[in-house]
Design a protein around this motif. Structure first.
Motif, PDB file in Angstrom:
ATOM      1  N   GLN A  54       1.252  -1.330  -0.581  1.00  0.00           N
ATOM      2  CA  GLN A  54      -0.202  -0.147  -0.129  1.00  0.00           C
ATOM      3  C   GLN A  54       0.608   1.118   0.010  1.00  0.00           C
ATOM      4  OE1 GLN A  54      -2.924  -0.224   3.074  1.00  0.00           O
ATOM      5  NE2 GLN A  54      -3.832  -1.973   2.241  1.00  0.00           N
ATOM      6  N   LYS A  55       2.220   1.148   0.970  1.00  0.00           N
ATOM      7  CA  LYS A  55       2.099   2.448   1.015  1.00  0.00           C
ATOM      8  C   LYS A  55       3.883   2.905  -0.508  1.00  0.00           C
ATOM      9  CE  LYS A  55       3.439   1.846   6.053  1.00  0.00           C
ATOM     10  NZ  LYS A  55       2.796   3.251   6.270  1.00  0.00           N
ATOM     11  N   PRO A  69       6.135   7.645  -6.075  1.00  0.00           N
ATOM     12  CA  PRO A  69       6.358   8.080  -7.742  1.00  0.00           C
ATOM     13  C   PRO A  69       7.037   7.446  -8.232  1.00  0.00           C
ATOM     14  CG  PRO A  69       5.265   9.594  -6.831  1.00  0.00           C
ATOM     15  CD  PRO A  69       5.570   8.762  -5.698  1.00  0.00           C
ATOM     16  N   MET A  70       8.386   7.126  -7.536  1.00  0.00           N
ATOM     17  CA  MET A  70       9.721   6.215  -7.968  1.00  0.00           C
ATOM     18  C   MET A  70       9.779   4.696  -7.689  1.00  0.00           C
ATOM     19  SD  MET A  70      12.875   8.903  -6.519  1.00  0.00           S
ATOM     20  CE  MET A  70      13.575   8.608  -6.749  1.00  0.00           C
ATOM     21  N   ALA A  71       8.707   4.485  -6.601  1.00  0.00           N
ATOM     22  CA  ALA A  71       8.644   2.866  -7.272  1.00  0.00           C
ATOM     23  C   ALA A  71       9.822   2.116  -5.906  1.00  0.00           C
ATOM     24  CB  ALA A  71       8.127   2.418  -8.180  1.00  0.00           C
ATOM     25  N   THR A 111      11.489  11.303   0.054  1.00  0.00           N
ATOM     26  CA  THR A 111      10.165  10.365   0.254  1.00  0.00           C
ATOM     27  C   THR A 111       9.716  10.169  -1.191  1.00  0.00           C
ATOM     28  OG1 THR A 111       8.655  12.362  -0.790  1.00  0.00           O
ATOM     29  CG2 THR A 111       8.873  11.947   2.184  1.00  0.00           C
ATOM     30  N   GLY A 112      11.010  10.215  -2.664  1.00  0.00           N
ATOM     31  CA  GLY A 112      11.023  10.139  -2.806  1.00  0.00           C
ATOM     32  C   GLY A 112       9.621  10.072  -4.289  1.00  0.00           C
ATOM     33  N   GLY A 113       9.125  11.579  -3.894  1.00  0.00           N
ATOM     34  CA  GLY A 113       8.081  11.887  -3.665  1.00  0.00           C
ATOM     35  C   GLY A 113       6.577  12.003  -3.841  1.00  0.00           C
TER      36      GLY A 113
END
Length: 246
Positions: free
Chosen positions: A202-203, A208-210, A241-243
């Motif tokens: 879920q997280k 966006p950076m997957a 946060t990787g977006g």
């Protein structure tokens, strides 16, 4: 030349996880580091792993106790010299829905994260004011920006750290003491990898950076804020946060 050559740093919650990676990065960049934690076994192991007592010292410190934080800084300065960097990283979780959460679970998380960060910021800023320079980095969380299910205690504490950071930054900027915060997202640590797979997925779906972040990617940003590379930054909140939740 390392980015922190000649600097003395204290990192709370540094016996393991992100705190340990921050300490490792600081040592690599030339700092002498005190690891302030309550996990004696992990702390002793970390001290040895990072180079031993000539460059790293483990000190038992409960960040909820202002006198203990003061004592840790006293010991750091007696051992290595004037304090230059302080990182408020110590934390814990007691996740539960608000309906099921006990008052003790709320109080404990607020005490370690928010009061602990206040204690550290207060003690460090008082020393750094005297020296006319210093950098304080507070570890918040994306949970403090958006609020996450089952984390009314943790989200409140991490949001409070943002307010603390900005207010403290305004109080000490004229003394060339900088106070900034980092908000990590999903970072791959033993704690997060213990999540149920369903929660992990879920997280991941929100990023966006997957991919999850690595502790070193948080440590690199903390290093930037601790060093002179960020000399004109204070009161800032930097998301790692990787977006996620941007």
């Amino acid at each position: 030349m390392g980015l922190l050559d000649g600097k003395v740093a204290v990192v709370t919650g540094a016996a393991q996880g992100i705190g340990l990676e921050i300490a490792r990065t600081f040592v690599r960049e030339g700092a002498k580091v005190v690891l302030a934690d309550v996990n004696d076994e992990a702390g002793a192991k970390a001290e040895s792993e990072l180079g031993g007592p000539d460059v790293v010292r483990y000190l038992r410190c409960d960040v909820r106790d202002g006198a203990a934080v003061e004592a840790a800084v006293d010991a750091a300065e007696a051992t290595f010299g004037p304090l230059g960097v302080f990182v408020n990283n110590a934390g814990m979780t007691r996740d539960s829905t608000m309906r099921k959460m006990s008052e003790q679970d709320f109080d404990d998380v607020i005490a370690v994260h928010l009061k602990g960060a206040w204690n550290g910021t207060r003690v460090a800023a008082n020393r750094m004011r005297e020296y006319g320079a210093g950098a304080i980095v507070n570890i918040s969380s994306i949970s403090g920006k958006v609020g996450l299910l089952g984390q009314t205690n943790y989200s409140a504490a991490k949001a409070g750290i943002v307010g603390l950071t900005k207010a403290a930054a305004k109080e000490v900027a004229f003394k060339n003491v900088r106070v900034n915060a980092v908000q990590p997202g999903l970072i791959r640590t033993p704690m997060t990898e213990a999540m149920p797979e369903r929660i992990w997925e879920q997280k991941m779906a929100d990023i966006p950076m997957a991919r999850a972040g690595e502790p070193g990617e948080v440590a690199s940003v903390v290093l930037f804020l601790a060093s002179d590379m960020s000399s004109y930054m204070t009161g800032a909140v930097v998301e790692v946060t990787g977006g996620r939740q941007m």
